[in-house]
Scaffold this active site. Structure first.
Site, short mmCIF file in Angstrom:
data_model
loop_
_atom_site.label_atom_id
_atom_site.label_comp_id
_atom_site.label_asym_id
_atom_site.label_seq_id
_atom_site.Cartn_x
_atom_site.Cartn_y
_atom_site.Cartn_z
N SER A 237 -21.72 16.64 7.55
CA SER A 237 -21.44 16.00 8.85
C SER A 237 -22.68 16.10 9.72
O SER A 237 -23.69 16.66 9.32
CB SER A 237 -20.27 16.70 9.53
OG SER A 237 -20.71 17.94 10.04
N LYS A 238 -22.55 15.55 10.91
CA LYS A 238 -23.66 15.53 11.87
C LYS A 238 -24.29 16.90 12.11
O LYS A 238 -25.46 17.01 12.38
CB LYS A 238 -23.14 15.02 13.23
CG LYS A 238 -23.46 13.55 13.46
CD LYS A 238 -23.27 13.22 14.92
CE LYS A 238 -22.00 12.42 15.06
NZ LYS A 238 -21.64 11.98 16.36
N ARG A 239 -23.45 17.92 12.00
CA ARG A 239 -23.96 19.29 12.20
C ARG A 239 -25.13 19.60 11.28
O ARG A 239 -25.96 20.44 11.56
CB ARG A 239 -22.86 20.32 11.90
CG ARG A 239 -21.80 20.43 12.94
CD ARG A 239 -20.80 21.50 12.55
NE ARG A 239 -20.17 21.22 11.26
CZ ARG A 239 -20.22 22.01 10.21
NH1 ARG A 239 -20.88 23.13 10.27
NH2 ARG A 239 -19.61 21.66 9.10
N GLY A 241 -27.54 17.62 10.40
CA GLY A 241 -28.73 16.78 10.63
C GLY A 241 -28.35 15.32 10.46
O GLY A 241 -27.19 14.96 10.61
#
Ligand code: GLU
Length: 468
Positions: A237-239, A241
């Site tokens: 996920s976005k976490r 990168g």
């Protein structure tokens, strides 16, 4: 039978690398079997779907070269068709109206949980003949008995007992159809033979098979792709990168590299790591898709990207590099041929953004010297070689690397120093300390006027340092 696959994203965000991998596998499978690949935009969630996201998906697909043979189809354009199918199911008694209140459903749920049962609808409205003019949802009447069995092309045989499945809502109280119904109608209407999608949908598959069978429609083959994890073992996920395909483009990845990286996320062919698109099309097979999740590895993606920067046709790399030069406010038309720059620099960068940054000096004077390079190269001892080189270079008839090289050697000889005592300061003077190829070639490409101007600047820099 002509193979037909689809990619069916919900336009609620950008095109995620996981989505791109699903699209790639579906595309490859269709291409491999001489079939068709379609794009379907599943935009029935009106609150969360946006045009911006549709554009981002289309842009990502185009950039990756995943061309579709049909579509994009929009589910919001097909509500009449979905309602027609729901009405047919109602008429045949395969679906029914339900007006259970939220309170009743909540209470039912709590009771089932208290009895350690899996919460599911109890069929209360199955035979109640709910008034169509009063607010209601429509539910599919699932079979009570038996087991749904299907052979997933990745996961093998999967069995789910009908007692595990409840009467699914297929039309909400606002009249809109729900995901499982729309997918089933579309897959059948569009002649999809192979549904290739993320394994987050695996629980929907038995429900979809039941719906298809109730409608007398053919059941496609299914292949559920394993999850992609971040380095910490959590779902990517976005976490972790960048996960948006277009962000990878902006960061300087080549579409060839991202495709090559994505095909290896969950698929393998012996030990081979590098696959051209043609090779992927030739070799791809669902039977070689792993069952277990894959971990996203940015280092490996960088390695593959560097491989393609080094190996692809320099003219092609130059075309992709051009916008990255633009990001630095550089117009490549105002300097050396970008193709030559790619040839000179491509061993030195892992991304196009990096390649642009280390090549800016060909097109414009740099702001500052790299401090380490200046400390080493621009010392008082460099004054004499720089001055003599400047004088001789200014007088050259032809500004070509051979002549430049001869001048630099003559300077070293005249001053009775090694070539490095001339070359090192000059390189810092001309490039500011950027990674660069052979000095004579670099100077030829930078051009005479810029080289002389930059040598003057270096001389001044040293003199100021000495006096200041
Ligand atoms: N629209 C669904 C999603 O974005 C995919 C549905 C499917 O492939 O069946 O997750």
């Amino acid at each position: 039978m002509t193979v037909k696959t689809r990619f069916a994203p919900s336009p609620t965000g950008y095109l995620h690398v996981g989505g791109a991998r699903t699209a790639l596998f579906s595309w490859l499978f269709a291409r491999r079997h001489g079939g068709k690949f379609i794009l379907r935009i599943e935009d029935t969630d009106l609150e969360r779907s946006t045009q911006e996201s549709v554009n981002a998906i289309l842009e990502g697909m185009t950039w990756l070269g995943l061309e579709y043979d049909e579509g994009p189809f929009y589910q919001t354009h097909r509500f009449d068709r979905y309602n027609e199918v729901i009405d047919q199911l109602l008429e045949k008694g395969l679906a029914y109206r339900c007006d259970c209140s939220r309170e009743r459903l909540e209470k039912l749920r709590e009771e089932q949980m208290a009895r350690k049962l899996k919460p599911r609808y109890d069929g209360h409205c199955r035979n109640r003949n709910v008034d169509p003019d009063k607010p209601h949802v429509v539910r599919f009447r699932n079979l009570d008995e038996g087991t749904v069995v299907f052979r997933d092309l990745v996961r093998g045989t999967i069995r789910v007992s009908n007692s595990e499945l409840d009467d699914l809502i297929i039309r909400r109280s606002d009249g809109s159809p729900t995901y499982n119904l729309t997918v089933v109608v579309d897959d059948a209407d569009m002649g999809i033979t192979h549904v290739i999608r993320g394994d987050d949908h695996i629980n929907n598959t038995p429900r979809q098979i039941n719906l298809l069978q109730a409608l007398g429609l053919p059941v496609p083959e299914y292949a559920h792709l394993p999850m992609i994890l971040g380095p910490d073992g959590q779902r990517l996920s976005k976490r972790h990168g960048a996960v948006s395909v277009m962000q990878y483009m902006r960061d300087g990845f080549l579409p060839e590299a991202l495709l090559n990286y994505l095909v290896r996320l969950g698929w393998s062919h012996g030990d081979q790591e590098i696959f051209s698109v043609d090779e992927m099309v030739e070799l791809f097979d669902l039977s070689e898709v792993n069952r277990s999740p894959s971990t996203f590895n940015t280092e490996k993606l960088l390695w593959i990207n560097q491989h393609y920067i080094k190996r692809l046709d320099p003219a092609h790399v130059a075309r992709l590099l051009s916008p990255h030069m633009g990001d630095l406010d550089i117009d490549p038309a105002e300097g050396p041929d970008l193709v030559k720059v790619v040839e000179a620099q491509r061993e030195r960068a892992q991304t196009l953004a990096e390649l642009a940054a280390i090549s800016a000096f060909y097109y414009r004077d740099f702001d500052d010297y790299d401090p380490k390079a200046a400390k080493k190269g621009l010392r008082p001892a460099a004054l004499e070689p720089l001055k003599l080189a400047r004088e001789k270079l200014a007088g050259l008839d032809e500004w070509r690397r051979e002549e430049i090289h001869a001048v630099l050697q003559a300077v070293a000889k005249a001053l009775e120093v090694g070539f490095g005592k001339v070359g090192m300061p000059l390189r810092v003077a001309v490039t500011g300390g950027s990674p660069s190829p052979d000095l004579d070639l670099t100077m030829e490409m930078v051009g005479r006027a810029a080289c002389l101007r930059r040598i003057d600047r270096a001389i001044e820099y040293i003199e100021n340092a000495v006096s200041g």
